[in-house]
Structures are given as C-alpha cells and as structure tokens.
Write a protein that holds these residues in place. Structure first.
Motif, PDB file in Angstrom:
ATOM      1  N   ALA A 139    -134.934 -56.880   9.848  1.00 18.44           N
ATOM      2  CA  ALA A 139    -134.578 -56.543  11.043  1.00 18.44           C
ATOM      3  C   ALA A 139    -135.482 -56.981  12.147  1.00 18.44           C
ATOM      4  CB  ALA A 139    -134.233 -54.910  11.219  1.00 18.44           C
ATOM      5  N   LEU A 140    -136.088 -58.175  12.078  1.00 14.39           N
ATOM      6  CA  LEU A 140    -136.691 -58.906  13.147  1.00 14.39           C
ATOM      7  C   LEU A 140    -135.831 -59.472  13.990  1.00 14.39           C
ATOM      8  CD1 LEU A 140    -139.482 -60.786  11.180  1.00 14.39           C
ATOM      9  CD2 LEU A 140    -139.771 -58.609  12.552  1.00 14.39           C
ATOM     10  N   THR A 141    -136.086 -59.079  15.371  1.00 18.78           N
ATOM     11  CA  THR A 141    -135.394 -59.437  16.505  1.00 18.78           C
ATOM     12  C   THR A 141    -135.869 -60.573  17.128  1.00 18.78           C
ATOM     13  OG1 THR A 141    -134.475 -58.588  18.564  1.00 18.78           O
ATOM     14  CG2 THR A 141    -136.251 -57.728  18.168  1.00 18.78           C
ATOM     15  N   ASP A 142    -135.082 -61.175  18.098  1.00 15.72           N
ATOM     16  CA  ASP A 142    -135.524 -62.485  18.882  1.00 15.72           C
ATOM     17  C   ASP A 142    -136.048 -61.855  19.922  1.00 15.72           C
ATOM     18  OD1 ASP A 142    -133.120 -61.597  19.963  1.00 15.72           O
ATOM     19  OD2 ASP A 142    -132.339 -63.531  20.408  1.00 15.72           O
ATOM     20  N   ARG A 143    -136.024 -60.713  20.588  1.00 18.83           N
ATOM     21  CA  ARG A 143    -136.573 -60.172  21.759  1.00 18.83           C
ATOM     22  C   ARG A 143    -138.397 -60.676  21.889  1.00 18.83           C
ATOM     23  NH1 ARG A 143    -134.658 -54.251  22.683  1.00 18.83           N
ATOM     24  NH2 ARG A 143    -136.009 -54.637  24.416  1.00 18.83           N
ATOM     25  N   ALA A 144    -138.365 -61.263  22.972  1.00 18.58           N
ATOM     26  CA  ALA A 144    -139.812 -61.597  23.218  1.00 18.58           C
ATOM     27  C   ALA A 144    -140.800 -60.548  23.574  1.00 18.58           C
ATOM     28  CB  ALA A 144    -139.872 -62.530  24.499  1.00 18.58           C
ATOM     29  N   ILE A 192    -140.704 -57.655  22.051  1.00 16.71           N
ATOM     30  CA  ILE A 192    -141.046 -56.902  20.702  1.00 16.71           C
ATOM     31  C   ILE A 192    -141.834 -57.874  19.773  1.00 16.71           C
ATOM     32  CG2 ILE A 192    -140.030 -56.150  18.452  1.00 16.71           C
ATOM     33  CD1 ILE A 192    -137.667 -55.183  20.119  1.00 16.71           C
ATOM     34  N   ARG A 193    -141.725 -59.235  19.987  1.00 19.39           N
ATOM     35  CA  ARG A 193    -142.433 -60.045  19.222  1.00 19.39           C
ATOM     36  C   ARG A 193    -143.888 -60.251  19.768  1.00 19.39           C
ATOM     37  NH1 ARG A 193    -141.005 -65.836  21.200  1.00 19.39           N
ATOM     38  NH2 ARG A 193    -142.453 -64.922  22.932  1.00 19.39           N
ATOM     39  N   ASP A 194    -143.839 -60.226  21.165  1.00 21.29           N
ATOM     40  CA  ASP A 194    -145.500 -60.401  21.646  1.00 21.29           C
ATOM     41  C   ASP A 194    -146.169 -59.011  21.786  1.00 21.29           C
ATOM     42  OD1 ASP A 194    -144.499 -63.017  22.146  1.00 21.29           O
ATOM     43  OD2 ASP A 194    -144.019 -62.473  24.590  1.00 21.29           O
ATOM     44  N   TYR A 195    -145.442 -57.756  21.154  1.00 21.67           N
ATOM     45  CA  TYR A 195    -146.271 -56.728  21.092  1.00 21.67           C
ATOM     46  C   TYR A 195    -147.719 -57.055  19.859  1.00 21.67           C
ATOM     47  CZ  TYR A 195    -147.672 -52.036  20.203  1.00 21.67           C
ATOM     48  OH  TYR A 195    -148.560 -50.790  19.956  1.00 21.67           O
ATOM     49  N   ASN A 196    -147.296 -57.689  18.940  1.00 18.31           N
ATOM     50  CA  ASN A 196    -148.291 -58.072  18.088  1.00 18.31           C
ATOM     51  C   ASN A 196    -147.791 -59.435  17.415  1.00 18.31           C
ATOM     52  OD1 ASN A 196    -149.790 -58.517  15.651  1.00 18.31           O
ATOM     53  ND2 ASN A 196    -150.403 -56.168  15.808  1.00 18.31           N
ATOM     54  N   PRO A 197    -147.934 -60.445  17.924  1.00 16.79           N
ATOM     55  CA  PRO A 197    -147.269 -62.098  17.611  1.00 16.79           C
ATOM     56  C   PRO A 197    -147.716 -62.287  16.106  1.00 16.79           C
ATOM     57  CG  PRO A 197    -148.284 -62.258  19.577  1.00 16.79           C
ATOM     58  CD  PRO A 197    -148.689 -60.875  19.244  1.00 16.79           C
ATOM     59  N   GLN A 198    -148.920 -61.999  15.558  1.00 16.17           N
ATOM     60  CA  GLN A 198    -149.460 -62.112  14.301  1.00 16.17           C
ATOM     61  C   GLN A 198    -148.682 -61.433  13.232  1.00 16.17           C
ATOM     62  OE1 GLN A 198    -153.653 -62.181  13.104  1.00 16.17           O
ATOM     63  NE2 GLN A 198    -153.183 -61.084  11.367  1.00 16.17           N
ATOM     64  N   ASN A 199    -148.402 -60.115  13.422  1.00 13.13           N
ATOM     65  CA  ASN A 199    -147.743 -59.297  12.625  1.00 13.13           C
ATOM     66  C   ASN A 199    -146.134 -59.898  12.648  1.00 13.13           C
ATOM     67  OD1 ASN A 199    -149.723 -57.906  12.133  1.00 13.13           O
ATOM     68  ND2 ASN A 199    -149.099 -55.794  12.650  1.00 13.13           N
ATOM     69  N   TYR A 200    -145.534 -60.184  13.544  1.00 13.65           N
ATOM     70  CA  TYR A 200    -144.432 -60.791  13.827  1.00 13.65           C
ATOM     71  C   TYR A 200    -144.119 -62.050  12.677  1.00 13.65           C
ATOM     72  CZ  TYR A 200    -139.858 -62.432  15.694  1.00 13.65           C
ATOM     73  OH  TYR A 200    -138.632 -62.926  15.787  1.00 13.65           O
ATOM     74  N   LEU A 201    -145.209 -62.861  12.759  1.00 14.45           N
ATOM     75  CA  LEU A 201    -145.139 -63.970  12.118  1.00 14.45           C
ATOM     76  C   LEU A 201    -145.114 -63.560  10.397  1.00 14.45           C
ATOM     77  CD1 LEU A 201    -145.332 -66.870  11.316  1.00 14.45           C
ATOM     78  CD2 LEU A 201    -147.718 -66.737  11.777  1.00 14.45           C
ATOM     79  N   THR A 202    -146.283 -62.818  10.218  1.00 13.55           N
ATOM     80  CA  THR A 202    -146.433 -62.402   8.638  1.00 13.55           C
ATOM     81  C   THR A 202    -145.376 -61.560   8.166  1.00 13.55           C
ATOM     82  OG1 THR A 202    -147.762 -60.438   9.386  1.00 13.55           O
ATOM     83  CG2 THR A 202    -148.932 -62.162   9.041  1.00 13.55           C
ATOM     84  N   ASN A 203    -144.672 -60.689   9.004  1.00 18.89           N
ATOM     85  CA  ASN A 203    -143.572 -59.981   8.668  1.00 18.89           C
ATOM     86  C   ASN A 203    -142.407 -60.914   8.329  1.00 18.89           C
ATOM     87  OD1 ASN A 203    -144.328 -57.221   8.219  1.00 18.89           O
ATOM     88  ND2 ASN A 203    -144.150 -56.947  10.442  1.00 18.89           N
ATOM     89  N   GLU A 251    -139.038 -67.164  26.529  1.00 14.44           N
ATOM     90  CA  GLU A 251    -138.008 -66.429  26.747  1.00 14.44           C
ATOM     91  C   GLU A 251    -137.491 -65.473  25.748  1.00 14.44           C
ATOM     92  OE1 GLU A 251    -138.338 -69.755  26.895  1.00 14.44           O
ATOM     93  OE2 GLU A 251    -138.170 -69.901  29.192  1.00 14.44           O
ATOM     94  N   ARG A 252    -137.556 -66.066  24.434  1.00 16.87           N
ATOM     95  CA  ARG A 252    -136.933 -65.457  23.159  1.00 16.87           C
ATOM     96  C   ARG A 252    -137.474 -66.175  22.080  1.00 16.87           C
ATOM     97  NH1 ARG A 252    -132.357 -68.328  21.136  1.00 16.87           N
ATOM     98  NH2 ARG A 252    -131.966 -66.559  19.755  1.00 16.87           N
ATOM     99  N   ALA A 253    -137.290 -65.730  20.753  1.00 16.18           N
ATOM    100  CA  ALA A 253    -137.905 -66.046  19.708  1.00 16.18           C
ATOM    101  C   ALA A 253    -136.646 -66.914  19.117  1.00 16.18           C
ATOM    102  CB  ALA A 253    -137.955 -65.178  18.390  1.00 16.18           C
ATOM    103  N   GLU A 254    -136.500 -68.253  19.030  1.00 13.48           N
ATOM    104  CA  GLU A 254    -135.607 -69.257  18.796  1.00 13.48           C
ATOM    105  C   GLU A 254    -135.536 -69.172  17.131  1.00 13.48           C
ATOM    106  OE1 GLU A 254    -136.318 -72.813  20.514  1.00 13.48           O
ATOM    107  OE2 GLU A 254    -136.110 -72.111  22.766  1.00 13.48           O
ATOM    108  N   LEU A 255    -134.619 -68.293  16.701  1.00 15.24           N
ATOM    109  CA  LEU A 255    -134.439 -68.008  15.206  1.00 15.24           C
ATOM    110  C   LEU A 255    -133.665 -69.121  14.890  1.00 15.24           C
ATOM    111  CD1 LEU A 255    -134.359 -64.126  15.111  1.00 15.24           C
ATOM    112  CD2 LEU A 255    -136.122 -65.547  14.527  1.00 15.24           C
ATOM    113  N   ALA A 256    -133.329 -69.678  13.586  1.00 12.70           N
ATOM    114  CA  ALA A 256    -132.699 -70.538  12.986  1.00 12.70           C
ATOM    115  C   ALA A 256    -131.028 -70.439  13.420  1.00 12.70           C
ATOM    116  CB  ALA A 256    -132.867 -70.754  11.514  1.00 12.70           C
TER     117      ALA A 256
END
Length: 567
Positions: free
Chosen positions: A383-388, A390-401, A369-374
């Motif tokens: 400016a990393l958002t919790d929107r799924a 955007i996150r799922d466009y490139n999950p690895q880059n989301y994590l590394t960023n 559903e969304r990235a459950e941020l702290a």
C-alpha cells in the motif's frame, strides 16, 4: 542416599520449587532450601509445612536476596553449611535455583560426579578473559565500593561510582586473592566447599566481597582457586543470557532445544511451562542418552536470536521496531539499481530495461511532484502510494519498505538532481544499491526545452552543483554502494559497452551479449548548446570533453572495396 546434595535458592513460584525438590529426593539426593526473606511469612510457612515430612529436605537461615548484592552469597553459604553438617555422606554440593529444572535422570548426574570425585565444576576466569561483562564495570567491581542497590537506587549507585573515580579511591584486594568471575551456578566437592566456609580468613573475605558488585559471580569463583586441586571451569547448568545480561527464559516450545543440549540442569524455566516440567520430571524412560553436557550445541541458535533482536532482519522497518542506525547491518533487504542520466539520454530507457531484464523499472521515484511508480501506477505492494507528501515524510523508510515489499523482484529506479536529494546518503551507504551515473545528462532536457536562455543558464548552474555534490558523496571512502560513473561524453562515444556492464551486474540471467539498445535522443546541436552556456559564464564541466560539433555515435566503418581473385 546419593553422594550429591542439592542447594536450592528459592525466590518465587514455590509450587514449582516443591515439585523439583521432590524430584531430587526421589532419587536419593538430599536438598537444602533457602527461601528468600522477601517471601511473606504465611507463604513460607505453608511451603515449609508441605515438605516437613520429607527426611531428605532441610531449610536454612533466610536472607533477603536482591540481584547484585551480598544476600545471594550469604544464602548460598548458609544453605551449603547446613548441607555439609546434616548430610555427611554428600561428596558434591550442586547449587541451583527454584527455577532450575533437571533435564536428565538424576542417576546420570550422580554417576557423572561419582566418576570425578575430586573435580570442582565452577566457571572461574579473570576479568580480562571473560567476554560477557555488561554494564561497563569489569575490574572496577573489585576496587570500588558498592553499598547501594543498582536496581532500587540507580542514581545513588551511579553517583557514588563517579565520586570514587573522581577522588581516585581504590579498595585493597585481600592478600593472596586473584579476583575471578563466572556463573553463580556451581558444583563443588565437600573438600573445597568446606575449606571456603571454614577458612580462618573468611571474615576478611566476606567483609571485602560484601561491597563488591554482583558478588555471587565472583565470591566462590575466586575462593575456589585457593583450595581446589582440580577445577573444571564450566557450569553443569545450562543458562543463557541476552545482550543486556538478562537470562533467557525457557518456555514449552523450547523442549527439543533443551533435549539437544545434553546438560544436566537448565535455568531459567517459566513457571507455567507445564510441558517442560511434565517431560523432564516424569519421563525418565524418554530422557536423553548418557553423554557429556554440551551447551555449545545450541549456542548457534542463541547467537542468532541475539543478532535478530539487536540487528533485526536486513531492510525490515516497521512501527513496532525502528532500530537505531548503529544496529542496522543493511539499509535494505535486497539488491536494487539506481540510474542517473539514462532516462534523459535515451528515449525509451525504462521500457527497454524492463523488457530486456524483466525487472520492475520505476521512473523518478523521488521526483518532486510524485513517485513515478512502474507502469504509471498510483500504488505498489504494501500500500505504498505515489503521493509525494507521504513519501517525503521519511524517504529512507519509503525506499526500504518498497524494497522489502517487492522481495524476489529486482527493482530499478531513476534518479537525478531535480529529485528529492535527502535520499542520496541512503543510497551511498547501502551495500545493496547498484548506482550507475551518466554525469551531465541532466543538461539534455534543458537543451531540448524551449525556455529562455537566461533561465536555462540559471537552472543548469543549479543542477550541476547538485549533481557535483552527489558525485562527491558517491566517491567518499565510506560509500558502500556499488558505483559506476561515466561522463556523458565518454558514454555516448561507445554506449554499448557500459550498457552491457550494467546488464551483467543485474544478475546471471541477463543476456550474455546485448543485441538491442535503447534509442539515443537526438543530440544535434548539443555541443553548441554547451558552448553557449560557457559563453554566458556558466562552465558545464560534468559532461566531460564534449565537442562543439558532435559526430554520429558508433559510426559504421566504410565498406571494403570488392576485388577479384584470379585462378
């Protein structure tokens, strides 16, 4: 006049070449200039006219010079021949380019060579001993023919190499020659240089080397071995190359770096580096102290620059530089922790972990559903958002960023078989990842839900299959993450010990002894739930040997009976 003659191969920036030539002759060093035939006639005539009145300057026959071709050797031969003929007092001939810059007072170079009157300074090593060959052609450059320019006719160059390989064509190396390679920037004695230029077999050698690839790095290097009585296999010119074989260019901000090298001459200097030309051509009083040239002093800096360019900074990904997967030395920039099954097994695990460790503890960062941020936030550093989406466009880059943007603060996140599984291979190959798994804990939310049992059975089978695949990935020998796996049965039998282990791995600032534990969910009837799944044909094996009737966790020992002591 000094005993050192300078041969300069000039291609561009003729104004700088004139400035350097005047610097050499001011100290009594004769200079022979070869100007590339690619320079237009008007520019050449103007350059020659500007230096016509200088008695220590000569010009040689012009050749068309192109990288990797015979023209550079022919230019060196012509200019060296003029030097030996016109200036009989010269003992050493120093080959340089128009982009070279003397770093130390010329008198120091003259004195250095005068103390070594029979020593030739030329880098000369066999192809088996050189580590810098770039392009895939080592000994083949001496056994194949290369009539086409690598830069201008790359297709013909490659196809002709392929054809010779396919037909098994091999050139015969002239008798007595052992091919050597090295830097084209040499300093040879009159005796060695004249022997090379006046050799009766020179026509044979020239005809052979005209079809060798990059002959300026092998012609003099090979023939010097025939005649020299004392070779120092090194160049007195500082020249550095990157991982692609291209020369590093020195700019104004390299001033202190060049001073540190203690070398006599450096190339390649940017023509507009006014500060460098001013410092080294006019500041004799502030020149470097007399010492042995030692380019090794700055090798570490260049090695670090090459590593930074090829491998980047660990965990830094940006739109201007996305490195190839083979060039990445670490997926992320800092250590982080991944927990699977903990938030399902404990009521308040995320809150407890944040309070105990002071880390930033996220929920299921890759939940569908969304990235459950702290803290339930909708945005985090960078400016990393919790929107799924955007996150799922490139999950690895989301994590590394996320890890890069929160440097200095330990990140912890939850993961499970319900989450986006694309990221799990990234977890496994990342040495910064610390992964703790309680296998089978995904069944607890199913047990506590109020769904139809048929749906629960279908969902349990799906989640178990996903987790089993993830565990196989983590147990693969290529996994670089630090992994700990407990079955649910063995974990709840004594949860304090694994919790303490996890906290110990989070860092030295963690409490030495765990005094507070998170609240375990009520598992009354969970064993029977698993048995019901078995009865319906679904075998829940990832939980371990879970009893049908679960006893209390960490059951306290019965109190000891009181007794009296008689005196």
């Amino acid at each position: 006049m000094s005993g050192v003659g300078i041969v300069m191969l000039v291609h561009t920036a003729l104004d700088r070449a004139e400035q350097v030539a005047r610097h050499w002759i001011a100290s009594g060093c004769p200079v022979v200039l070869h100007v590339d035939k690619n320079v237009d006639g008007a520019t050449f005539r103007k350059f020659r006219q500007a230096l016509a009145s200088e008695p220590l300057i000569r010009f040689s026959k012009r050749h068309r010079c192109e990288w990797g071709t015979w023209g550079i050797v022919a230019a060196s031969q012509s200019a060296a021949a003029v030097m030996l003929e016109q200036f009989p007092d010269v003992r050493h001939v120093y080959l340089s380019s128009g982009s070279c810059l003397p770093l130390r007072p010329v008198e120091e170079l003259v004195d250095y060579l005068a103390a070594r009157p029979r020593t030739d300074f030329i880098e000369s090593a066999t192809t088996a001993d050189v580590p810098w060959i770039v392009g895939g052609l080592d000994f083949e450059r001496f056994t194949l023919r290369f009539p086409f320019s690598w830069k201008k006719h790359r297709y013909l160059f490659d196809r002709y190499v392929d054809l010779q390989r396919a037909l098994g064509i091999r050139r015969r190396i002239p008798a007595g020659l052992v091919p050597h390679m090295g830097s084209q920037w040499w300093c040879l004695t009159r005796q060695t240089l004249s022997a090379i230029l006046e050799d009766p077999e020179r026509a044979v050698y020239d005809a052979y080397f005209q079809k060798v690839w990059i002959p300026d790095e092998s012609y003099f290097q090979t023939l010097a071995r025939q005649y020299s009585t004392n070779i120092e296999s090194r160049s007195l010119t500082l020249s550095k190359f990157d991982f692609q074989g291209k020369p590093h260019i020195f700019y104004d901000d390299h001033l202190q770096l060049l001073r540190r090298s203690d070398c006599f001459v450096a190339r390649k200097i940017w023509p507009r580096a006014d500060r460098l030309y001013q410092a080294f051509l006019t500041d004799s009083a502030g020149a470097m102290k007399k010492t042995e040239p030692n380019p090794g002093k700055i090798d570490r800096i260049f090695a670090k620059a090459v590593e930074r360019r090829t491998r980047g900074r660990p965990g830094l990904y940006m739109q201007s530089r996305l490195p190839a997967s083979w060039a990445v030395n670490s997926v992320t920039s800092n250590p982080y922790s991944v927990f699977q099954g903990f938030s399902e097994l404990f009521e308040d695990f995320e809150t407890w972990l944040a309070r105990i460790t002071g880390s930033k503890v996220h929920g299921h960062l890759f939940a569908p559903e969304r990235a459950e941020l702290a803290g339930g936030g909708h945005m985090i550093n960078g400016a990393l958002t919790d929107r799924a989406e955007i996150r799922d466009y490139n999950p690895q880059n989301y994590l590394t960023n996320l890890i890069w943007n929160t440097r200095g603060e330990r990140q912890c996140l939850q993961f499970g078989p319900r989450d986006n599984q694309v990221i799990r291979k990234t977890f496994a190959r990342d040495p910064n990842a610390q992964i703790s798994v309680i296998s089978g804990a995904w069944a607890v939310p199913l047990f506590r839900s109020n769904q139809n049992f048929t749906e629960l059975r279908r969902e349990a089978a799906k989640l178990q299959q996903i987790e089993a695949s993830f565990l196989n990935t983590l147990r693969n020998q290529e996994t670089k993450a630090r992994v700990r796996i407990w079955t649910m049965a063995e974990f709840i039998e004594a949860p304090m010990e694994p919790l303490q282990t996890i906290l110990d791995e989070l860092g030295p600032l963690m409490p030495r002894h765990l005094s507070e534990a998170p609240t375990l969910v009520n598992l009354d009837g969970f064993g029977q739930f698993l048995q019901n799944l078995k009865n319906q044909g679904m075998h829940p094996y990832l939980m371990g040997d879970f009893p049908v009737e679960q006893g209390p966790v960490n059951m306290p020992k019965p109190p000891r009976k009181p007794y009296l002591v008689r005196k």
